[in-house]
Design a protein around this motif. Structure first.
Motif, PDB file in Angstrom:
ATOM      1  N   PHE A  16      32.623  71.270  56.396  1.00  0.00           N
ATOM      2  CA  PHE A  16      31.464  71.250  57.415  1.00  0.00           C
ATOM      3  C   PHE A  16      31.553  71.125  58.559  1.00  0.00           C
ATOM      4  N   MET A  17      33.111  70.655  59.227  1.00  0.00           N
ATOM      5  CA  MET A  17      33.156  70.658  60.403  1.00  0.00           C
ATOM      6  C   MET A  17      34.574  70.924  60.771  1.00  0.00           C
ATOM      7  N   PRO A  18      34.620  71.684  61.751  1.00  0.00           N
ATOM      8  CA  PRO A  18      36.249  72.230  62.284  1.00  0.00           C
ATOM      9  C   PRO A  18      37.001  70.999  62.962  1.00  0.00           C
ATOM     10  N   HIS A  19      38.248  71.147  62.506  1.00  0.00           N
ATOM     11  CA  HIS A  19      39.112  69.754  62.942  1.00  0.00           C
ATOM     12  C   HIS A  19      39.461  69.993  64.392  1.00  0.00           C
ATOM     13  N   MET A  67      45.487  63.440  58.122  1.00  0.00           N
ATOM     14  CA  MET A  67      45.092  61.872  57.918  1.00  0.00           C
ATOM     15  C   MET A  67      46.121  61.413  56.735  1.00  0.00           C
ATOM     16  N   THR A  68      46.096  60.095  56.614  1.00  0.00           N
ATOM     17  CA  THR A  68      46.959  59.579  55.493  1.00  0.00           C
ATOM     18  C   THR A  68      46.400  60.024  54.157  1.00  0.00           C
ATOM     19  N   ARG A  69      44.934  60.331  54.009  1.00  0.00           N
ATOM     20  CA  ARG A  69      44.649  60.468  52.613  1.00  0.00           C
ATOM     21  C   ARG A  69      44.971  61.810  52.294  1.00  0.00           C
ATOM     22  N   THR A  96      52.514  59.772  62.832  1.00  0.00           N
ATOM     23  CA  THR A  96      52.838  58.835  64.064  1.00  0.00           C
ATOM     24  C   THR A  96      53.252  57.614  63.300  1.00  0.00           C
ATOM     25  N   GLU A  97      52.522  57.141  62.390  1.00  0.00           N
ATOM     26  CA  GLU A  97      52.607  56.021  61.839  1.00  0.00           C
ATOM     27  C   GLU A  97      53.511  55.586  60.641  1.00  0.00           C
ATOM     28  N   VAL A  98      54.094  56.664  60.123  1.00  0.00           N
ATOM     29  CA  VAL A  98      55.307  56.599  59.483  1.00  0.00           C
ATOM     30  C   VAL A  98      56.111  57.647  59.282  1.00  0.00           C
ATOM     31  N   GLU A 119      49.480  61.254  70.775  1.00  0.00           N
ATOM     32  CA  GLU A 119      48.965  62.612  71.184  1.00  0.00           C
ATOM     33  C   GLU A 119      49.802  63.552  71.600  1.00  0.00           C
ATOM     34  N   ALA A 120      49.389  64.849  71.148  1.00  0.00           N
ATOM     35  CA  ALA A 120      50.695  65.807  71.547  1.00  0.00           C
ATOM     36  C   ALA A 120      50.166  66.726  72.332  1.00  0.00           C
ATOM     37  N   ASP A 121      48.983  66.715  73.501  1.00  0.00           N
ATOM     38  CA  ASP A 121      48.314  67.494  74.113  1.00  0.00           C
ATOM     39  C   ASP A 121      49.701  68.008  75.164  1.00  0.00           C
ATOM     40  N   GLU A 122      50.586  66.954  75.535  1.00  0.00           N
ATOM     41  CA  GLU A 122      51.511  67.367  76.447  1.00  0.00           C
ATOM     42  C   GLU A 122      52.826  67.891  75.941  1.00  0.00           C
ATOM     43  N   CYS A 209      41.840  49.075  61.242  1.00  0.00           N
ATOM     44  CA  CYS A 209      41.867  50.652  62.122  1.00  0.00           C
ATOM     45  C   CYS A 209      42.941  51.000  62.895  1.00  0.00           C
ATOM     46  N   THR A 210      43.357  52.328  62.964  1.00  0.00           N
ATOM     47  CA  THR A 210      44.442  52.627  63.410  1.00  0.00           C
ATOM     48  C   THR A 210      44.200  53.204  64.684  1.00  0.00           C
ATOM     49  N   VAL A 211      42.762  53.328  65.330  1.00  0.00           N
ATOM     50  CA  VAL A 211      42.831  53.940  66.526  1.00  0.00           C
ATOM     51  C   VAL A 211      43.447  52.993  67.821  1.00  0.00           C
ATOM     52  N   PHE A 214      46.966  53.723  67.843  1.00  0.00           N
ATOM     53  CA  PHE A 214      47.269  55.118  68.283  1.00  0.00           C
ATOM     54  C   PHE A 214      47.146  55.686  69.470  1.00  0.00           C
ATOM     55  N   PHE A 215      45.851  55.454  69.970  1.00  0.00           N
ATOM     56  CA  PHE A 215      45.315  55.867  71.204  1.00  0.00           C
ATOM     57  C   PHE A 215      45.615  54.703  72.432  1.00  0.00           C
ATOM     58  N   GLY A 216      45.717  53.512  71.966  1.00  0.00           N
ATOM     59  CA  GLY A 216      46.447  52.648  73.018  1.00  0.00           C
ATOM     60  C   GLY A 216      44.868  52.027  73.241  1.00  0.00           C
ATOM     61  N   ASP A 251      34.297  60.780  69.791  1.00  0.00           N
ATOM     62  CA  ASP A 251      34.904  59.364  70.594  1.00  0.00           C
ATOM     63  C   ASP A 251      34.760  58.176  69.490  1.00  0.00           C
ATOM     64  N   ASP A 252      35.680  57.262  69.244  1.00  0.00           N
ATOM     65  CA  ASP A 252      35.505  56.549  68.244  1.00  0.00           C
ATOM     66  C   ASP A 252      34.512  55.286  68.650  1.00  0.00           C
ATOM     67  N   ASN A 253      34.260  55.092  69.792  1.00  0.00           N
ATOM     68  CA  ASN A 253      32.955  54.388  70.532  1.00  0.00           C
ATOM     69  C   ASN A 253      32.640  54.699  71.530  1.00  0.00           C
TER      70      ASN A 253
HETATM   71  C1  B12 Z   1      36.324  63.293  63.199  1.00  0.00           C
HETATM   72  C2  B12 Z   1      36.902  62.097  62.382  1.00  0.00           C
HETATM   73  C3  B12 Z   1      36.283  62.488  61.130  1.00  0.00           C
HETATM   74  C4  B12 Z   1      36.017  63.668  60.421  1.00  0.00           C
HETATM   75  C5  B12 Z   1      36.876  64.573  60.091  1.00  0.00           C
HETATM   76  C6  B12 Z   1      36.283  65.961  59.723  1.00  0.00           C
HETATM   77  C7  B12 Z   1      36.856  66.640  61.025  1.00  0.00           C
HETATM   78  N1  B12 Z   1      36.703  68.140  60.775  1.00  0.00           N
HETATM   79  O1  B12 Z   1      37.039  66.229  61.899  1.00  0.00           O
HETATM   80  C8  B12 Z   1      35.130  62.688  59.412  1.00  0.00           C
HETATM   81  C9  B12 Z   1      33.884  62.186  59.899  1.00  0.00           C
HETATM   82  C10 B12 Z   1      34.561  63.652  58.298  1.00  0.00           C
HETATM   83  C11 B12 Z   1      36.141  61.837  59.243  1.00  0.00           C
HETATM   84  C12 B12 Z   1      36.280  60.926  57.926  1.00  0.00           C
HETATM   85  C13 B12 Z   1      37.163  60.289  57.678  1.00  0.00           C
HETATM   86  N2  B12 Z   1      38.239  59.509  58.396  1.00  0.00           N
HETATM   87 CO1  B12 Z   1      38.117  60.208  60.199  1.00  0.00          CO
HETATM   88  N3  B12 Z   1      38.208  60.493  62.073  1.00  0.00           N
HETATM   89  C14 B12 Z   1      37.699  61.229  62.890  1.00  0.00           C
HETATM   90  C15 B12 Z   1      37.877  60.889  64.247  1.00  0.00           C
HETATM   91  C16 B12 Z   1      36.907  59.990  64.830  1.00  0.00           C
HETATM   92  C17 B12 Z   1      38.182  61.928  65.200  1.00  0.00           C
HETATM   93  C18 B12 Z   1      39.403  63.133  64.820  1.00  0.00           C
HETATM   94  C19 B12 Z   1      39.780  63.760  66.055  1.00  0.00           C
HETATM   95  O2  B12 Z   1      39.314  65.021  66.198  1.00  0.00           O
HETATM   96  N4  B12 Z   1      40.398  63.225  67.083  1.00  0.00           N
HETATM   97  C20 B12 Z   1      40.594  63.829  68.290  1.00  0.00           C
HETATM   98  C21 B12 Z   1      42.101  64.616  68.076  1.00  0.00           C
HETATM   99  C22 B12 Z   1      42.230  65.451  69.491  1.00  0.00           C
HETATM  100  O3  B12 Z   1      42.921  63.674  67.965  1.00  0.00           O
HETATM  101  P1  B12 Z   1      44.116  63.722  66.660  1.00  0.00           P
HETATM  102  O4  B12 Z   1      43.229  64.402  65.577  1.00  0.00           O
HETATM  103  O5  B12 Z   1      44.684  62.591  66.727  1.00  0.00           O
HETATM  104  O6  B12 Z   1      44.975  65.011  67.088  1.00  0.00           O
HETATM  105  C23 B12 Z   1      45.985  64.774  68.199  1.00  0.00           C
HETATM  106  C24 B12 Z   1      47.303  63.921  67.656  1.00  0.00           C
HETATM  107  O7  B12 Z   1      46.889  63.342  66.494  1.00  0.00           O
HETATM  108  C25 B12 Z   1      47.957  65.414  67.498  1.00  0.00           C
HETATM  109  N5  B12 Z   1      47.796  66.094  66.249  1.00  0.00           N
HETATM  110  C26 B12 Z   1      47.009  65.923  65.312  1.00  0.00           C
HETATM  111  N6  B12 Z   1      47.506  66.810  64.387  1.00  0.00           N
HETATM  112  C27 B12 Z   1      48.588  67.451  64.773  1.00  0.00           C
HETATM  113  C28 B12 Z   1      49.479  68.633  64.191  1.00  0.00           C
HETATM  114  C29 B12 Z   1      50.369  68.858  64.947  1.00  0.00           C
HETATM  115  C30 B12 Z   1      51.226  69.947  64.178  1.00  0.00           C
HETATM  116  C31 B12 Z   1      50.900  68.494  66.127  1.00  0.00           C
HETATM  117  C32 B12 Z   1      52.000  68.976  66.762  1.00  0.00           C
HETATM  118  C33 B12 Z   1      50.071  67.466  66.808  1.00  0.00           C
HETATM  119  C34 B12 Z   1      49.035  66.852  66.035  1.00  0.00           C
HETATM  120  O8  B12 Z   1      47.496  66.024  68.606  1.00  0.00           O
HETATM  121  C35 B12 Z   1      46.086  66.064  68.818  1.00  0.00           C
HETATM  122  C36 B12 Z   1      45.917  66.003  70.209  1.00  0.00           C
HETATM  123  O9  B12 Z   1      46.785  64.953  70.864  1.00  0.00           O
HETATM  124  C37 B12 Z   1      39.301  59.896  64.164  1.00  0.00           C
HETATM  125  C38 B12 Z   1      39.670  58.831  65.347  1.00  0.00           C
HETATM  126  C39 B12 Z   1      40.241  59.661  66.467  1.00  0.00           C
HETATM  127  N7  B12 Z   1      39.639  59.205  67.530  1.00  0.00           N
HETATM  128  O10 B12 Z   1      41.049  60.396  66.409  1.00  0.00           O
HETATM  129  C40 B12 Z   1      38.970  59.565  62.647  1.00  0.00           C
HETATM  130  C41 B12 Z   1      40.301  59.060  61.860  1.00  0.00           C
HETATM  131  C42 B12 Z   1      41.144  60.306  61.818  1.00  0.00           C
HETATM  132  N8  B12 Z   1      39.671  59.085  60.379  1.00  0.00           N
HETATM  133  C43 B12 Z   1      40.099  57.990  59.792  1.00  0.00           C
HETATM  134  C44 B12 Z   1      39.773  57.668  58.350  1.00  0.00           C
HETATM  135  C45 B12 Z   1      40.458  56.706  57.936  1.00  0.00           C
HETATM  136  C46 B12 Z   1      38.624  58.598  57.912  1.00  0.00           C
HETATM  137  C47 B12 Z   1      38.312  58.378  56.259  1.00  0.00           C
HETATM  138  C48 B12 Z   1      39.272  58.220  55.400  1.00  0.00           C
HETATM  139  C49 B12 Z   1      37.125  57.244  56.461  1.00  0.00           C
HETATM  140  C50 B12 Z   1      36.639  56.698  55.138  1.00  0.00           C
HETATM  141  N9  B12 Z   1      37.093  55.550  54.781  1.00  0.00           N
HETATM  142  O11 B12 Z   1      35.958  57.510  54.501  1.00  0.00           O
HETATM  143  C51 B12 Z   1      37.472  59.643  55.838  1.00  0.00           C
HETATM  144  C52 B12 Z   1      38.194  60.777  55.376  1.00  0.00           C
HETATM  145  C53 B12 Z   1      37.439  62.025  55.350  1.00  0.00           C
HETATM  146  C54 B12 Z   1      37.989  62.949  54.266  1.00  0.00           C
HETATM  147  N10 B12 Z   1      37.392  63.217  53.394  1.00  0.00           N
HETATM  148  O12 B12 Z   1      39.025  63.641  54.608  1.00  0.00           O
HETATM  149  C55 B12 Z   1      41.371  57.555  60.349  1.00  0.00           C
HETATM  150  C56 B12 Z   1      42.638  57.912  59.826  1.00  0.00           C
HETATM  151  C57 B12 Z   1      43.768  57.032  59.783  1.00  0.00           C
HETATM  152  C58 B12 Z   1      44.760  57.528  59.045  1.00  0.00           C
HETATM  153  N11 B12 Z   1      46.020  56.945  59.129  1.00  0.00           N
HETATM  154  O13 B12 Z   1      44.868  58.340  58.048  1.00  0.00           O
HETATM  155  C59 B12 Z   1      41.282  57.880  61.788  1.00  0.00           C
HETATM  156  C60 B12 Z   1      42.290  57.962  62.591  1.00  0.00           C
HETATM  157  C61 B12 Z   1      39.983  56.701  62.207  1.00  0.00           C
HETATM  158  C62 B12 Z   1      40.618  55.214  62.184  1.00  0.00           C
HETATM  159  N12 B12 Z   1      39.279  54.317  62.171  1.00  0.00           N
HETATM  160  O14 B12 Z   1      41.655  54.806  61.776  1.00  0.00           O
HETATM  161  N13 B12 Z   1      36.919  61.476  60.094  1.00  0.00           N
END
Ligand code: B12
Ligand code: SF4
Length: 531
Positions: A16-19, A67-69, A96-98, A119-122, A209-211, A214-216, A251-253
């Motif tokens: 349903f949505m790109p990551h 994500m963890t799951r 990042t957490e483990v 955050e891996a942007d840099e 919450c891990t946010v 993770f993001f500070g 955005d988380d909030n």
């Molecule tokens: C969007 C989102 C979702 C979407 C996911 C779908 C999608 N296509 O994106 C939806 C709304 C469905 C969702 C659902 C859930 N989510 Co969610 N979600 C998010 C959210 C708000 C944003 C993710 C995002 O795009 N972030 C922005 C990007 C840029 O950040 P990022 O993904 O972390 O990536 C950066 C780094 O991590 C790193 N990185 C990431 N991956 C990789 C890979 C490589 C190779 C490298 C080098 C770097 C790298 O580089 C990126 C740039 O810096 C995050 C919180 C957050 N702000 O991140 C929670 C978050 C990821 N979700 C979380 C959770 C718990 C869930 C749910 C389990 C909630 C629930 N109880 O149901 C469900 C599970 C869904 C499922 N069935 O898979 C937790 C995960 C915690 C964990 N340790 O796993 C987070 C962190 C929020 C929280 N409150 O703690 N979620």
């Protein structure tokens, strides 16, 4: 070098949505490399299929995010890829957490050649350079010259070329109905939910919450201009290709800094960059009437609110006392008056929960404007204060629950309710909230609202049901449609009636110009308004 970025499927929902991380890292890859993306939710593959894809494409580096799951599945894939001789780097919240787990430093098997922490942007461009030279390090941490943790500023922010990407795999409209919509509702055969981040970080530090970790707690924002430009490009793309684009501000909030959010929304409105959007905003920030007016004017349609519980004691236990259950109804009414509805999220199994929590919560929900409630069990994510507290108290029943992941299964003992009772409460809450009767009554309660609000509401309800009750097959969808025939019939007949009335009005009202050459039934051609 050819790079593959891979996100494992979650096994519950589809495409349903790109990551965002994949698209972001693709945009941040240094020139001279080709980056391919596979999202397992859109393109499910087993280990063999993925490895043979990697071999065929001569991939030199695989990046996996999870994500963890989803991490057990990510490890499974990583093991197969490494066995085929291709290096794997893992990133995202779980590693990042483990980090020791992925690197096999905790006594378990090793799954990754390298991990990118935080955050891996840099760090990503450096990872690519090192991998191309065959000099991958084990750990990449975003630090400055003095070794202090450094968070990317988000200014500047890369431009993600959504309009050039093949988003067809993320079309939310079920395949069976696309031809029908193409014929009768052109423009609705493709609906895309696109993630956009306008900022990162949340300082509230809720216990589960891990946010914040993770993001500070330092919040960073993109410039308004950069967000507005992304919206304008998406809007142009949607118009040109006759498809619907809905934006999810991830955005988380989203309103953590109300002044900045208002300024962004004003700029979106001024630039005419409105697209329907969804965002996560905590209830305390939705007290501001002007903010809610701007949300409506900038085409905000759904707000995800982490309500967690209707019990203030539970909220205090998880450090979320800024949520005030007494004001939930007022907040939701404030939104509904502007045709904005809420996705309300609840956690069961909190320390003060007792049997009957589902009934008590449902009773409250039913007194509010219709919305989309979602329910989950308390989950101790690693590296959260909750995890540490439960570990110390000896209350973790499955300390590494992610390695034996099972949806909606608790991993700790609640205090005043059993694990089995919590599972039963969850089941009851989902069943009551998304049963055909509840769906029909929710749509009935919106009878005075525009038809498109009602249609969107029903479509969302049918999708949201799939979060708990997997509906991945055609058969499951057909059953869903049959079970919900009453509200579907009501809206379809309402739509046909409206369409007929519109046509009739066009025919009889000379002020409405008809297309060139259109004749009335009596053979006359309506006059053009030449005024
Ligand atoms: C969007 C989102 C979702 C979407 C996911 C779908 C999608 N296509 O994106 C939806 C709304 C469905 C969702 C659902 C859930 N989510 Co969610 N979600 C998010 C959210 C708000 C944003 C993710 C995002 O795009 N972030 C922005 C990007 C840029 O950040 P990022 O993904 O972390 O990536 C950066 C780094 O991590 C790193 N990185 C990431 N991956 C990789 C890979 C490589 C190779 C490298 C080098 C770097 C790298 O580089 C990126 C740039 O810096 C995050 C919180 C957050 N702000 O991140 C929670 C978050 C990821 N979700 C979380 C959770 C718990 C869930 C749910 C389990 C909630 C629930 N109880 O149901 C469900 C599970 C869904 C499922 N069935 O898979 C937790 C995960 C915690 C964990 N340790 O796993 C987070 C962190 C929020 C929280 N409150 O703690 N979620
Ligand atoms: S308000 Fe939301 S994002 Fe912020 S710490 Fe609490 S649960 Fe996490």
């Amino acid at each position: 070098m050819k790079i593959l970025l891979y996100n494992p499927d979650n096994g519950v929902t589809r495409n349903f949505m790109p990551h965002l991380w994949m698209f972001l890292l693709q945009s941040l890859t240094p020139p001279g490399h080709e980056v391919l993306l596979i999202d397992g939710n859109a393109r499910p593959m087993n280990e063999k299929q993925l490895v043979s894809f990697i071999r065929d494409q001569q991939i030199g580096l695989v990046g996996i995010g999870a994500m963890t799951r989803m991490v057990a599945r990510a490890y499974l894939m990583a093991d197969a890829i490494r066995a085929a001789g291709v290096p794997v780097v893992m990133g995202g919240p779980h590693v990042t957490e483990v980090p020791d787990e992925a690197l096999g430093r905790d006594g378990g098997p090793r799954h990754a050649d390298a991990v990118a922490l935080g955050e891996a942007d840099e760090t990503w461009p450096q990872i690519v350079v090192d991998a191309a030279r065959g000099q991958l390090k084990e750990i990449y941490t975003p630090v400055d010259e003095t070794g202090k943790e450094r968070k990317p500023s988000l200014q500047p922010y890369p431009s993600i070329p959504w309009e050039k990407l093949d988003l067809e795999q993320f079309n939310m409209v079920p395949k069976v109905v696309r031809p029908l919509l193409e014929r009768h509702a052109n423009g609705w055969q493709a609906v895309h939910l696109i993630p956009i981040e306008s900022g990162r970080g949340c300082p509230y530090g809720c216990e589960f919450c891990t946010v914040t970790g993770f993001f500070g707690d330092s919040i960073r924002f993109r410039t308004n201009e950069s967000v507005v430009n992304e919206l304008l490009r998406l809007k142009k793309h949607a118009r040109k290709n006759r498809r619907q684009v809905i934006v999810f501000f991830i955005d988380d909030n989203f309103a953590i800094n109300i002044k900045r959010t208002k300024s962004l929304l004003r700029d979106i409105i001024a630039a005419g960059a409105q697209l329907p959007w969804i965002a996560q905003i905590s209830a305390n920030l939705l007290r501001d009437e002007e903010l809610v007016d701007l949300i409506a004017a900038s085409h905000g349609k759904w707000v995800f609110i982490g309500m967690e519980s209707i019990d203030p004691v539970n909220l205090a236990d998880v450090n979320k006392s800024f949520n005030k259950p007494v004001e939930y109804a007022t907040v939701l009414d404030r939104l509904a008056r502007r045709d904005i509805y809420a996705i309300t999220s609840f956690i069961f199994g909190l320390d003060n929960d007792t049997p009957g929590v589902a009934d008590r919560t449902l009773e409250q929900i039913e007194s509010w404007p219709p919305g989309l409630p979602v329910f989950g069990q308390l989950t101790p994510f690693p590296a959260t204060p909750l995890y540490d507290r439960l570990l110390k108290a000896g209350r973790l029943t499955r300390p590494k629950h992610w390695l034996e992941f099972a949806p909606y299964q608790m991993a700790n003992t609640p205090l005043k309710i059993t694990i089995a009772q919590t599972h039963a409460e969850l089941d009851q809450a989902w069943t009551a909230s998304y049963g055909p009767e509840r769906n029909a009554s929710a749509i009935d309660s919106l009878s005075d609202k525009p038809l498109k609000v009602q249609i969107m509401h029903l479509a969302m309800r049918l999708f949201f049901r799939g979060i708990y009750f997997p509906q991945m097959t055609k058969r499951a969808w057909v059953k869903l449609v049959v079970d919900n025939r009453r509200p579907i019939y009501k809206l379809v007949s309402g739509g046909i009636g409206k369409w007929r009335a519109g046509k009739k009005k066009k025919r009889s009202d000379p002020a409405i110009p008809a297309p060139a050459g259109t004749q009335r039934r009596d053979g006359s051609v309506p006059a053009r308004n030449t005024g």
